[in-house]
Motif scaffolding. Structure first.
Motif, short mmCIF file in Angstrom:
data_model
loop_
_atom_site.label_atom_id
_atom_site.label_comp_id
_atom_site.label_asym_id
_atom_site.label_seq_id
_atom_site.Cartn_x
_atom_site.Cartn_y
_atom_site.Cartn_z
N HIS A 12 66.65 74.94 -49.77
CA HIS A 12 66.56 73.48 -49.77
C HIS A 12 67.66 72.87 -48.92
O HIS A 12 67.53 71.76 -48.42
N GLY A 74 67.44 64.06 -37.07
CA GLY A 74 67.12 64.70 -38.35
C GLY A 74 66.56 63.69 -39.32
O GLY A 74 66.26 62.54 -38.93
N ALA A 75 66.42 64.09 -40.57
CA ALA A 75 65.82 63.20 -41.56
C ALA A 75 66.77 62.09 -41.98
O ALA A 75 66.34 60.99 -42.31
N THR A 76 68.07 62.35 -41.97
CA THR A 76 69.03 61.30 -42.34
C THR A 76 68.87 60.11 -41.41
O THR A 76 68.76 58.96 -41.85
N ASN A 79 65.44 58.38 -41.87
CA ASN A 79 65.41 57.54 -43.08
C ASN A 79 66.15 56.22 -42.83
O ASN A 79 65.70 55.16 -43.25
N HIS A 115 67.21 61.26 -52.01
CA HIS A 115 68.35 61.79 -51.25
C HIS A 115 69.35 60.65 -51.01
O HIS A 115 68.94 59.50 -50.85
N CYS A 117 70.87 59.62 -48.48
CA CYS A 117 70.71 58.80 -47.28
C CYS A 117 69.68 57.70 -47.48
O CYS A 117 69.78 56.63 -46.86
N MET A 162 60.28 59.68 -52.04
CA MET A 162 60.32 60.99 -51.40
C MET A 162 59.11 61.83 -51.79
O MET A 162 58.55 61.67 -52.87
N VAL A 164 59.00 65.41 -51.78
CA VAL A 164 59.46 66.55 -52.59
C VAL A 164 60.96 66.41 -52.78
O VAL A 164 61.69 66.20 -51.81
N ASN A 166 64.80 67.43 -53.31
CA ASN A 166 65.58 68.53 -52.76
C ASN A 166 66.34 69.34 -53.82
O ASN A 166 66.86 70.40 -53.53
N ASP A 191 60.31 60.07 -47.49
CA ASP A 191 61.20 61.09 -46.98
C ASP A 191 60.52 62.44 -47.27
O ASP A 191 60.48 62.88 -48.42
N ALA A 193 61.30 65.40 -45.90
CA ALA A 193 62.12 66.50 -45.37
C ALA A 193 61.84 67.82 -46.08
O ALA A 193 61.79 68.88 -45.45
N GLN A 194 61.63 67.76 -47.40
CA GLN A 194 61.40 69.00 -48.16
C GLN A 194 59.91 69.32 -48.29
O GLN A 194 59.56 70.36 -48.84
N THR A 214 62.24 66.81 -40.79
CA THR A 214 63.37 67.44 -40.11
C THR A 214 63.07 68.90 -39.82
O THR A 214 62.40 69.57 -40.61
N HIS A 216 65.13 71.58 -39.48
CA HIS A 216 65.87 72.70 -40.07
C HIS A 216 65.46 73.05 -41.49
O HIS A 216 65.96 74.01 -42.07
N LYS A 217 64.51 72.29 -42.05
CA LYS A 217 63.97 72.67 -43.36
C LYS A 217 62.65 73.41 -43.19
O LYS A 217 62.03 73.83 -44.17
C1 LIG Z 1 67.78 67.77 -45.94
C2 LIG Z 1 67.28 66.47 -46.42
C3 LIG Z 1 67.59 65.29 -45.75
C4 LIG Z 1 68.52 65.24 -44.56
O1 LIG Z 1 67.95 65.83 -43.45
P1 LIG Z 1 68.85 66.12 -42.15
O2 LIG Z 1 67.87 66.52 -41.13
O3 LIG Z 1 69.77 67.21 -42.56
O4 LIG Z 1 69.56 64.86 -41.83
C5 LIG Z 1 67.03 64.11 -46.23
N1 LIG Z 1 66.23 64.10 -47.29
C6 LIG Z 1 65.92 65.22 -47.97
C7 LIG Z 1 65.01 65.14 -49.15
C8 LIG Z 1 66.44 66.44 -47.55
O5 LIG Z 1 66.13 67.54 -48.23
#
Ligand SMILES: *Cc1c(COP(=O)(O)O)cnc(C)c1O
Length: 401
Positions: A12, A74-76, A79, A115, A117, A162, A164, A166, A191, A193-194, A214, A216-217
């Motif tokens: 995660h 990225g997701a930050t 968002n 999250h 952010c 969101m 899912v 994290n 969001d 991201a997950q 994002t 990297h997830k």
């Molecule tokens: C990892 C994550 C983020 C941040 O994503 P980055 O690409 O690292 O900025 C935001 N929201 C959730 C739910 C995340 O798991």
């Protein structure tokens, strides 16, 4: 780099890169380093083409049109652009039309389990004259639709929920939530991201106006993500950065072509193999959970088991053992107590707190995240290691009493 004995169970926080992603990225570091906006020469045009192919791949993963995908870091960042950008645009346009914007809704709704952010972006808007509303969740981690319906009785600008979580892996019912939000005439942001690459996700099925993802997830590189921005009907945002006007003016700055190519390849693989992944990962999780339950009577999984992504377990250990001590006794496992951003904090997880889990229990809780490359042998070994670490701590406590 990674000693073989280490078992990675922190998917995660981030995922390893798929070797196919690294292979796809390599030429864009080594052979063609051009700026994808340098369309006056051949190298620049080739880089631009690669970026546009990746945009199609990311769009396809989420059921969007390529033009609706804005690349970010990225997701930050996605968002922040979505939430602040939508609110500020509405504020500005209302201000110019009605001098003061009395007619434009000021309410911005989100969840207590979001999250940081997202939560902080919504709270920041409070200082700009908007009205942040943070909704509670049920003990199983899900949003009660009646609670949302009640909050939407007041005219609302934007709702951010969101896909899912994290920490708990809980999957919100976005199709139902999105329908309620649209019925109320508000913008719907999620969001994801997950969620992207882990569960099927389609912006039209969930009625999303804005969605953050994002790389990297999903086994892609760190430092690149995307914001989906609906075009029909068109969602308007005020950009956060001033600059060259890239990405339809919403995100100025030179696009990192190698990272974007990697993101595209990661999205392609996720779309092609996501279902396979989920089935396999759920199998490894079952091995791990069965092993843990046999070793640790009274072990509890927090949150709904049904509405949960395949790779997640959020576990509260009996016998009031401290999760930090448990981690210290597990040097061969890469695990965490909560989200990577807040696990350095001493305070227990606010996500578990929002689910009504007492502080003492939250302090005895670990987040487990399995992934694409977790093997059955690793799942089994992790269960054995965690079981004996727990027994060791309980024995120590009993001896001290
Ligand atoms: C990892 C994550 C983020 C941040 O994503 P980055 O690409 O690292 O900025 C935001 N929201 C959730 C739910 C995340 O798991």
């Amino acid at each position: 780099m990674r000693p073989n004995r280490l078992i990675y169970l922190d998917h995660h926080a981030t995922t390893p890169m798929d070797p196919r992603v690294l292979a796809a990225m390599r030429p864009w570091w080594e052979e063609n380093f051009a700026n994808p906006h340098s369309v006056e020469h051949a190298l620049g045009r080739a880089a631009e083409e690669a970026v546009e192919t990746a945009r199609e791949q990311v769009a396809e993963l989420i059921g969007a049109e390529p033009r609706e995908v804005i690349f970010t870091s990225g997701a930050t960042e996605a968002n922040n652009i979505a939430i602040k950008g939508a609110a500020r645009f509405a504020g500005i346009s209302a201000g110019s039309e009605t001098r003061g914007g009395q007619d434009s809704p000021r309410r911005v709704i989100t969840l207590a389990t979001e999250h940081k952010c997202v939560l902080e972006s919504v709270r920041d808007l409070g200082a700009e004259g908007f009205e942040p509303v943070i909704l509670p969740v049920r003990p199983d981690g899900l949003l009660d639709l009646e609670v949302l319906r009640a909050a939407l009785q007041t005219p609302t600008l934007l709702v951010s929920v969101m896909a899912v979580n994290n920490e708990t892996g809980i999957i919100q019912d976005l199709a139902a939530i999105g329908a309620l939000v649209k019925e109320a005439g508000a913008l719907f942001h999620t969001d994801a991201a997950q969620a992207s690459g882990r569960i099927p996700l389609d912006v039209n099925e969930i009625h999303a106006d804005l969605m953050s993802v994002t790389a990297h997830k999903i086994y892609g590189p760190k430092g690149v993500g995307a914001l989906y921005v609906r075009r029909r009907p068109r969602v308007r945002l005020a950009p956060l950065f001033s600059g060259g006007g890239q990405e339809r003016g919403l995100r100025s700055g030179t696009l990192p072509a190698p990272l974007i190519v990697g993101f595209g390849e990661a999205a392609r693989i996720a779309l092609a193999e996501g279902t396979l992944d989920a089935g396999r990962i759920a199998g490894q999780r079952q091995i791990l959970l069965d092993g843990l339950k046999a070793a640790i009577p009274g072990l509890r999984v927090n949150g709904s088991m049904e509405a949960r992504v395949a790779g997640n377990l959020n576990l509260t250990f009996p016998g009031s053992v401290d999760a930090q001590s448990l981690l210290a006794a597990l040097p061969d496992l890469c695990l965490s107590t909560g989200s990577a951003c807040s696990s350095a904090e001493i305070a227990p997880s606010y996500v578990l707190g929002a689910m009504g889990i007492p502080e003492a229990e939250a302090r005895a809780t670990l987040r487990v995240g399995l992934g694409r490359f977790t093997s059955p042998a690793e799942a089994e070994q992790a269960a054995t290691l965690i079981g004996s670490a727990w027994r060791g701590l309980v024995a120590q406590q009993n001896a001290a009493e």
